[in-house]
Design a protein around this motif. Sequence first.
Motif, PDB file in Angstrom:
ATOM      1  N   LEU A  98      -1.108  -9.963   3.915  1.00 43.75           N
ATOM      2  CA  LEU A  98      -0.882  -9.379   2.594  1.00 43.75           C
ATOM      3  C   LEU A  98      -1.048 -10.432   1.494  1.00 43.75           C
ATOM      4  O   LEU A  98      -1.593 -10.141   0.422  1.00 43.75           O
ATOM      5  CB  LEU A  98       0.518  -8.768   2.529  1.00 43.75           C
ATOM      6  N   GLN A  99      -0.611 -11.644   1.754  1.00 39.55           N
ATOM      7  CA  GLN A  99      -0.744 -12.710   0.768  1.00 39.55           C
ATOM      8  C   GLN A  99      -2.194 -13.151   0.599  1.00 39.55           C
ATOM      9  O   GLN A  99      -2.662 -13.369  -0.519  1.00 39.55           O
ATOM     10  CB  GLN A  99       0.114 -13.909   1.180  1.00 39.55           C
ATOM     11  N   GLU A 100      -2.906 -13.285   1.715  1.00 36.85           N
ATOM     12  CA  GLU A 100      -4.260 -13.836   1.669  1.00 36.85           C
ATOM     13  C   GLU A 100      -5.307 -12.806   1.272  1.00 36.85           C
ATOM     14  O   GLU A 100      -6.294 -13.144   0.614  1.00 36.85           O
ATOM     15  CB  GLU A 100      -4.618 -14.449   3.022  1.00 36.85           C
ATOM     16  N   GLU A 101      -5.116 -11.559   1.661  1.00 34.58           N
ATOM     17  CA  GLU A 101      -6.138 -10.543   1.438  1.00 34.58           C
ATOM     18  C   GLU A 101      -5.741  -9.495   0.403  1.00 34.58           C
ATOM     19  O   GLU A 101      -6.601  -8.857  -0.206  1.00 34.58           O
ATOM     20  CB  GLU A 101      -6.491  -9.856   2.760  1.00 34.58           C
ATOM     21  N   ALA A 102      -4.443  -9.277   0.247  1.00 38.83           N
ATOM     22  CA  ALA A 102      -3.892  -8.379  -0.777  1.00 38.83           C
ATOM     23  C   ALA A 102      -4.519  -6.988  -0.823  1.00 38.83           C
ATOM     24  O   ALA A 102      -4.914  -6.513  -1.889  1.00 38.83           O
ATOM     25  CB  ALA A 102      -3.998  -9.041  -2.152  1.00 38.83           C
ATOM     26  N   PRO A 103      -4.617  -6.297   0.306  1.00 42.08           N
ATOM     27  CA  PRO A 103      -5.073  -4.903   0.231  1.00 42.08           C
ATOM     28  C   PRO A 103      -4.044  -4.074  -0.534  1.00 42.08           C
ATOM     29  O   PRO A 103      -2.854  -4.419  -0.556  1.00 42.08           O
ATOM     30  CB  PRO A 103      -5.144  -4.473   1.698  1.00 42.08           C
ATOM     31  N   ASP A 104      -4.485  -2.998  -1.142  1.00 48.55           N
ATOM     32  CA  ASP A 104      -3.539  -2.114  -1.826  1.00 48.55           C
ATOM     33  C   ASP A 104      -2.713  -1.318  -0.834  1.00 48.55           C
ATOM     34  O   ASP A 104      -1.539  -1.009  -1.090  1.00 48.55           O
ATOM     35  CB  ASP A 104      -4.301  -1.173  -2.760  1.00 48.55           C
ATOM     36  N   VAL A 105      -3.335  -0.992   0.288  1.00 55.86           N
ATOM     37  CA  VAL A 105      -2.678  -0.195   1.329  1.00 55.86           C
ATOM     38  C   VAL A 105      -2.960  -0.840   2.679  1.00 55.86           C
ATOM     39  O   VAL A 105      -4.107  -1.201   2.963  1.00 55.86           O
ATOM     40  CB  VAL A 105      -3.197   1.263   1.328  1.00 55.86           C
ATOM     41  N   LEU A 106      -1.930  -0.993   3.494  1.00 52.08           N
ATOM     42  CA  LEU A 106      -2.097  -1.499   4.849  1.00 52.08           C
ATOM     43  C   LEU A 106      -1.465  -0.518   5.825  1.00 52.08           C
ATOM     44  O   LEU A 106      -0.275  -0.232   5.744  1.00 52.08           O
ATOM     45  CB  LEU A 106      -1.442  -2.874   5.010  1.00 52.08           C
ATOM     46  N   CYS A 107      -2.284  -0.014   6.742  1.00 48.72           N
ATOM     47  CA  CYS A 107      -1.810   0.904   7.774  1.00 48.72           C
ATOM     48  C   CYS A 107      -1.655   0.127   9.077  1.00 48.72           C
ATOM     49  O   CYS A 107      -2.600  -0.544   9.529  1.00 48.72           O
ATOM     50  CB  CYS A 107      -2.796   2.050   7.964  1.00 48.72           C
ATOM     51  N   LEU A 108      -0.473   0.220   9.665  1.00 49.12           N
ATOM     52  CA  LEU A 108      -0.163  -0.493  10.901  1.00 49.12           C
ATOM     53  C   LEU A 108       0.047   0.496  12.034  1.00 49.12           C
ATOM     54  O   LEU A 108       0.567   1.588  11.828  1.00 49.12           O
ATOM     55  CB  LEU A 108       1.107  -1.327  10.726  1.00 49.12           C
ATOM     56  N   GLN A 109      -0.357   0.066  13.239  1.00 42.29           N
ATOM     57  CA  GLN A 109      -0.105   0.862  14.438  1.00 42.29           C
ATOM     58  C   GLN A 109       0.596  -0.005  15.478  1.00 42.29           C
ATOM     59  O   GLN A 109       0.574  -1.229  15.408  1.00 42.29           O
ATOM     60  CB  GLN A 109      -1.401   1.423  15.043  1.00 42.29           C
ATOM     61  N   GLU A 110       1.161   0.655  16.457  1.00 39.00           N
ATOM     62  CA  GLU A 110       1.924   0.021  17.542  1.00 39.00           C
ATOM     63  C   GLU A 110       3.010  -0.882  16.943  1.00 39.00           C
ATOM     64  O   GLU A 110       3.159  -2.045  17.324  1.00 39.00           O
ATOM     65  CB  GLU A 110       1.016  -0.751  18.500  1.00 39.00           C
ATOM     66  N   CYS A 111       3.760  -0.313  16.027  1.00 36.27           N
ATOM     67  CA  CYS A 111       4.825  -1.066  15.347  1.00 36.27           C
ATOM     68  C   CYS A 111       5.996  -1.382  16.272  1.00 36.27           C
ATOM     69  O   CYS A 111       6.723  -2.347  16.060  1.00 36.27           O
ATOM     70  CB  CYS A 111       5.321  -0.293  14.133  1.00 36.27           C
ATOM     71  N   LYS A 112       6.213  -0.541  17.271  1.00 40.40           N
ATOM     72  CA  LYS A 112       7.254  -0.759  18.279  1.00 40.40           C
ATOM     73  C   LYS A 112       8.637  -0.923  17.654  1.00 40.40           C
ATOM     74  O   LYS A 112       9.413  -1.789  18.074  1.00 40.40           O
ATOM     75  CB  LYS A 112       6.918  -1.981  19.146  1.00 40.40           C
ATOM     76  N   SER A 113       8.943  -0.099  16.667  1.00 37.70           N
ATOM     77  CA  SER A 113      10.209  -0.245  15.962  1.00 37.70           C
ATOM     78  C   SER A 113      10.662   1.081  15.386  1.00 37.70           C
ATOM     79  O   SER A 113       9.841   1.829  14.846  1.00 37.70           O
ATOM     80  CB  SER A 113      10.051  -1.264  14.823  1.00 37.70           C
ATOM     81  N   PRO A 114      11.954   1.362  15.443  1.00 35.62           N
ATOM     82  CA  PRO A 114      12.462   2.472  14.636  1.00 35.62           C
ATOM     83  C   PRO A 114      12.191   2.186  13.164  1.00 35.62           C
ATOM     84  O   PRO A 114      12.126   1.017  12.755  1.00 35.62           O
ATOM     85  CB  PRO A 114      13.969   2.468  14.931  1.00 35.62           C
ATOM     86  N   VAL A 115      12.075   3.220  12.380  1.00 33.93           N
ATOM     87  CA  VAL A 115      11.729   3.027  10.961  1.00 33.93           C
ATOM     88  C   VAL A 115      12.760   2.162  10.256  1.00 33.93           C
ATOM     89  O   VAL A 115      12.404   1.276   9.456  1.00 33.93           O
ATOM     90  CB  VAL A 115      11.578   4.392  10.255  1.00 33.93           C
ATOM     91  N   ASP A 116      14.043   2.359  10.554  1.00 33.59           N
ATOM     92  CA  ASP A 116      15.083   1.600   9.847  1.00 33.59           C
ATOM     93  C   ASP A 116      15.156   0.138  10.258  1.00 33.59           C
ATOM     94  O   ASP A 116      15.869  -0.654   9.633  1.00 33.59           O
ATOM     95  CB  ASP A 116      16.448   2.269  10.007  1.00 33.59           C
TER      96      ASP A 116
END
Length: 262
Positions: free
Chosen positions: A24-42
């Motif tokens: 995010l710091q180096e490329e600064a896309p406006d939107v980043l979609c992640l998969q295989e997060c392996k985490s509850p949302v909270d």
Amino acid sequence: MAFTLATWNINSVRLRAGLVARLLQEEAPDVLCLQECKSPVDKIPREVFEALGYTHLEAEGQKGYNGVAILSKLPLERVGSMDFASLGHARHVAARLPNGVVVNNFYVPAGGDKPDREVNVKFGQKLDYLTEMRDWFHGDRPERAILVGDLNIAPREDDVWSHKQLLKVVSHTPVEVEHLDETQEAGRWVDITRQDIPEGNLYSWWSYRSPDWDSADKGRRLDHVWATPDIAAAGHGSRILREVRGWEQPSDHAPVFATFDL
């Protein structure tokens, strides 16, 4: 409104929050979609991303497996999520951007090791998931929409390091490619990456099993950016950040980028 979007199978957003922050710091896309997060949302470390200006998050999560998230500098309006093939997995989330474009973030099942649904339940689940995706797009044809994610299929011969050697390997078998093609056709989706880079070998995933992944270069293009025909012409600037695969303790996937002028 011009915006840049990226998709990345992060293989644990908590374990690799630092890598996400670096991207995010180096490329600064406006939107980043992640998969295989392996985490509850909270449990997603959203404060790390909020500190970098990504104050909007829509996600579906579960402990230890699957999980999808959309991080954005731009406001997001949640559209919803679908549980295709009734797997009970967190594999899809959709949100609307301020310009009305809906972003669908998918994590299609990998499908296990054997490409035979009679002996491998996971392969059957993958095919069923794609079939229900196809039927959904047939029944509710998308407009002004983008579809991204780890679709776990490399459809073209130049999307894999060896078409001949991978024809019987899950992710490049003819039956999987056929299912993906039908899904793409149902929504009239345009493959933005290949619209921009129509020729040549192109990969976004390299196995952890290969310690010399870079020199061996036995990759596959499993991660995709699609758009509906009404906005596809606005897509450009596609690129895969191969070097990210070489960061310390990396995901086995590299981020895929595209920019849309809308």
